[in-house]
Write an enzyme that holds these catalytic residues in place. Structure first.
Site, PDB file in Angstrom:
ATOM      1  N   CYS A  21       0.807  -1.203   0.000  1.00 57.06           N
ATOM      2  CA  CYS A  21       0.000   0.000   0.000  1.00 57.06           C
ATOM      3  C   CYS A  21       0.843   1.257   0.000  1.00 57.06           C
ATOM      4  O   CYS A  21       0.333   2.359  -0.134  1.00 57.06           O
ATOM      5  CB  CYS A  21      -0.948  -0.009   1.195  1.00 57.06           C
ATOM      6  N   HIS A 143      -7.962 -11.046 -15.323  1.00 51.06           N
ATOM      7  CA  HIS A 143      -7.381 -10.454 -16.520  1.00 51.06           C
ATOM      8  C   HIS A 143      -5.889 -10.305 -16.299  1.00 51.06           C
ATOM      9  O   HIS A 143      -5.447  -9.930 -15.222  1.00 51.06           O
ATOM     10  CB  HIS A 143      -8.011  -9.082 -16.774  1.00 51.06           C
TER      11      HIS A 143
END
Lengths: 356, 220
Positions: A21, A143
Site C-alpha cells: 500500500c 485479466h
C-alpha cells in the site's frame, strides 16, 4: 516455503520502488486527480467516493446490497506464494471493512513473464486463490497483461444487508477505537528488505500480512460497531482522520496503546521509514494535534502506510473492553487505542502517557 | 578527500531504492574506524531517513541541497542535535519538520508567545501600519527577543507570503529556534495555500495550546 523457490524469485521485490500500500497515490494528489470527474449518482449507490470509503456499495434490493472493490500492488516480499496471499488478504479486507461477506473474486495480474520462471507467477496466483477459498468466496477468472513491474491483486464482490453497512461515517462521540492488527508493516517490510529483522519478527510480520480480516469482523459484528474501516495506505492517522471527518467528530489516540509489530520501533528510530509515511505526514499533519511530546519513531509509525492492515472499529466505549478481550482470545492482536469525541471535525489528537 | 583518509568516507547513493541508502550508511557507521560519512542522495526521503539514523546513533547530522541532490554529512561526534534539541536542529540547512514537531509541543516549555492576528501594527494608514509591523518584528529580533512562538492568524498569515517584506525576519526567528506558525484555515482563506511551507502551517488547537501555555501573549 522451499529453498529453491526463494532463490528463483529472489528478485521479485528487487526493482520495486514502493511495494504494497506504500505504492498508493497520496490522498492529496488523489483528491486533485478526482476533481471534475463526472460522477453519476443514484439513490441505490449507498457509498460514493466522497469519504474515501473502502469500497462501493450498491443496493440491488431491500435485502441485499453488493460491495464492489479492487486492490492490487507490486510485490512486498520475494516469496511469490506469500505475495499472492498478502495481496489477496488486502483486497478482501475492503469488503470486511464495509461489514460485508465476499462472494466472488477476479484476479488482476500484470507480469513480466519473460523475467521470471513460470512457477513464480503460478505461485502468486495460487497464494491469492488460497485466500479467496479461505474467505469462502469463488475465484471466477481475471485479466492478465505483460508489464515491466509485477502487479497482482483482486477485484472482489461482496454482499451486505443495506441496513448493516459499516462506513467511515457513523462513529458516535464517546465511541472507543479498536484496531485489530499490530501497526508497522511499511517499516517492517523495509527492515525485511534490509535484512535487519529477526526470524521471529519476520514470522510475526508474515502472519499478520497474510491473516484475513474475516474473523475480526465476525467477532466485532456481535458488538454492533457504529463505523469501520481498515488501516491501509493512509496510515493509522489518515484512516482515523477519514473516520472522524466522515462522522463529524474529532478523535484522540493514545500512542502507548497502539500495538506494534516486533522491532518496528527500533527500525523507525534508525531511519527505516518508507516514503509513503512522509507523504501521509504531509497530507494529514494539518489535522493532527500533539497533546504532549510524541517521539519521532512513534509518529513515523502512526503515519506508516499499512499493507493488509487491521480493521478499525468505532464501538460504544462500554463494549470495547469486552470486544478486545474476545478478539485477543481468538489470537487477534487487538487493542482499544482511543476514542471519538465531539470536537472539530476530522482533528486527530495524539497523546502519549509516559513510556514504560 | 585524501585517498588515505579512510576515516572519512564519501559515498554516492543516488539511484538506489529505499532502504538501500540508509542501510549502506548504517553499515559504514557500524564500523567504528569510520569517523564521518558524506553521502550524496536523491530525494528528501533519504535525507529524512539519514537524519533519523544520525539521531539514533547520537551523531552529528548536516545536509545541504546541491543541484537536484542532497549532500548529507554524518559525523561521529556527540552533539546536541543528536539529542534532539530544537535549537541545534534548526541550525542545519535542512530541517525535518518532524524534529521540530517532536520536541516542541506548547506544553513542554513555557515562554512568551507573539500573536499576530493582522498584518498591521495598530490602526492607521494601511501601508504605513504594515511598515510599522515589519519594524516591530525587526526590532524585536535585533534586541534579542526570542519568543517561544510567533503565531499568525487572519490577515497576519500574509506576513508569511513569498512577497512579504516581513518574511526574512520571520525566517530569522525560525532559524533562531522559535516556532513560526500560520493558521491553516486562514492560509487557505487568503489563497496562500502552497505558498507557505507545510511544516509551518498549524491549526486552532495548537494555537490555543500555545496561547494558554504561554507566560505572556504579546499581540501588537
Amino acid at each position: 516455503m522451499n529453498e529453491e523457490r526463494q532463490t528463483a524469485s529472489k528478485l521479485l521485490t528487487a526493482n520495486v520502488k514502493a511495494g504494497g500500500c506504500a505504492a498508493k497515490i497520496g490522498a492529496a494528489e488523489l483528491a486533485q486527480i478526482l476533481t471534475n470527474l463526472p460522477l453519476a449518482t443514484s439513490p441505490d449507490l449507498l457509498t460514493g467516493m466522497e469519504h474515501f470509503e473502502d469500497a462501493a456499495v450498491y443496493r440491488i434490493s431491500e435485502e441485499v446490497a453488493i460491495i464492489q472493490t479492487i486492490d492490487f500492488f507490486p510485490p512486498v516480499v520475494d516469496d511469490p506464494y506469500l505475495y499472492g496471499m498478502i495481496s489477496a488478504a488486502n483486497a478482501l479486507s475492503d469488503v470486511y471493512a464495509m461489514g460485508g461477506t465476499p462472494i466472488l473474486a477476479l484476479n488482476v495480474l500484470c507480469f513480466p513473464t519473460c523475467d521470471f520462471p513460470i512457477d513464480v507467477v503460478r505461485d502468486v496466483l495460487r497464494g491469492g486463490a488460497t485466500q479467496v477459498q479461505a474467505a469462502g468466496a469463488i475465484l471466477a477468472g481475471g485479466h492478465s497483461i505483460q508489464s515491466h513491474e509485477p502487479i497482482y491483486g483482486l477485484s472482489v464482490t461482496g454482499v451486505v444487508h443495506p441496513s448493516k453497512i459499516l462506513t467511515n461515517g457513523g462513529a458516535k462521540a464517546g465511541d472507543g477505537i479498536v484496531i485489530c492488527k499490530p501497526l508497522g508493516t511499511g517499516v517492517a517490510l523495509l527492515g525485511m528488505k534490509a535484512n535487519l529483522i529477526s526470524k521471529n519478527a519476520d514470522d510475526v510480520l508474515l502472519k499478520s500480512l497474510t491473516t484475513l480480516n474475516n474473523k475480526a469482523l465476525e467477532i466485532a459484528l456481535k458488538y454492533s460497531p457504529n463505523a469501520a474501516t481498515d488501516v491501509t495506505g493512509f496510515g493509522l492517522i489518515g484512516h482515523v482522520h477519514e473516520m472522524a471527518k466522515a462522522s463529524g467528530l474529532s478523535a484522540q489516540i493514545s500512542v502507548n496503546r497502539v500495538p506494534l509489530l516486533p522491532e518496528v520501533y527500533e527500525l523507525a528510530d534508525q531511519g527505516f521509514v518508507p516514503a509513503g509515511a512522509y507523504g501521509n505526514r504531509n497530507s494529514y499533519e494539518q489535522f493532527t494535534t500533539y497533546i504532549n511530546d510524541v517521539d519521532l519513531a512513534m509518529m513515523d509509525l502512526l503515519f506508516d502506510p499499512q499493507t493488509s492492515g487491521g480493521l478499525l472499529f468505532s464501538i460504544p466505549f462500554e463494549k470495547s473492553e469486552q470486544l478486545v478481550k474476545e478478539l485477543l482470545a481468538s489470537d487477534i492482536q487487538a487493542a482499544c487505542i482511543g476514542n471519538f469525541r465531539a470536537g472539530t471535525s476530522g482533528i486527530v489528537e495524539v497523546a502519549s502517557d509516559e513510556r514504560g | 578527500m585524501s585517498v588515505d583518509d579512510k576515516a572519512k568516507r564519501q559515498v554516492d547513493l543516488r539511484g538506489l531504492i529505499c532502504p538501500e541508502p540508509v542501510l549502506r550508511t548504517k553499515k559504514l557507521l557500524d564500523d567504528a574506524s569510520i569517523e564521518s560519512v558524506e553521502a550524496i542522495v536523491d530525494g528528501e526521503v533519504n535525507v529524512n531517513n539519514l537524519n533519523r539514523l544520525a539521531r539514533s546513533l547520537k551523531m552529528q547530522f548536516a545536509s545541504e541541497s546541491k543541484d537536484d541532490n542532497f549532500v548529507v554529512t554524518i559525523e561521529r561526534k556527540e552533539s546536541a542535535a543528536a539529542a534532539g534539541s530544537v535549537a541545534s536542529a534548526s541550525s542545519h540547512s535542512h530541517v525535518d519538520p518532524a524534529n521540530m514537531k517532536a520536541s516542541t509541543t506548547a506544553q513542554s516549555e513555557v515562554g512568551n508567545v507573539v500573536f499576530l492576528g493582522k498584518d498591521k501594527f495598530g490602526d492607521g494608514d494601511p501601508e504605513f501600519s504594515t511598515t510599522l509591523l515589519n519594524m516591530f518584528l525587526q526590532t524585536m529580533f535585533e534586541s534579542g527577543q526570542r519568543p517561544r512562538a510567533l503565531l499568525m492568524a487572519n490577515t497576519g498569515v500574509r506576513l508569511m507570503a513569498p512577497d512579504s517584506p516581513a518574511l526574512k525576519v520571520l525566517n530569522d526567528f525560525k532559524e533562531a529556534g522559535c516556532d513560526v506558525l500560520a493558521c491553516g484555515l486562514c492560509v487557505e482563506f487568503y489563497g496562500l495555500k502552497g505558498k507557505i511551507p507545510v511544516e509551518q502551517i498549524t491549526n486552532m488547537f495548537a494555537i490555543c495550546e500555545y496561547i494558554f501555555a504561554a507566560d505572556k501573549v504579546i499581540s501588537p
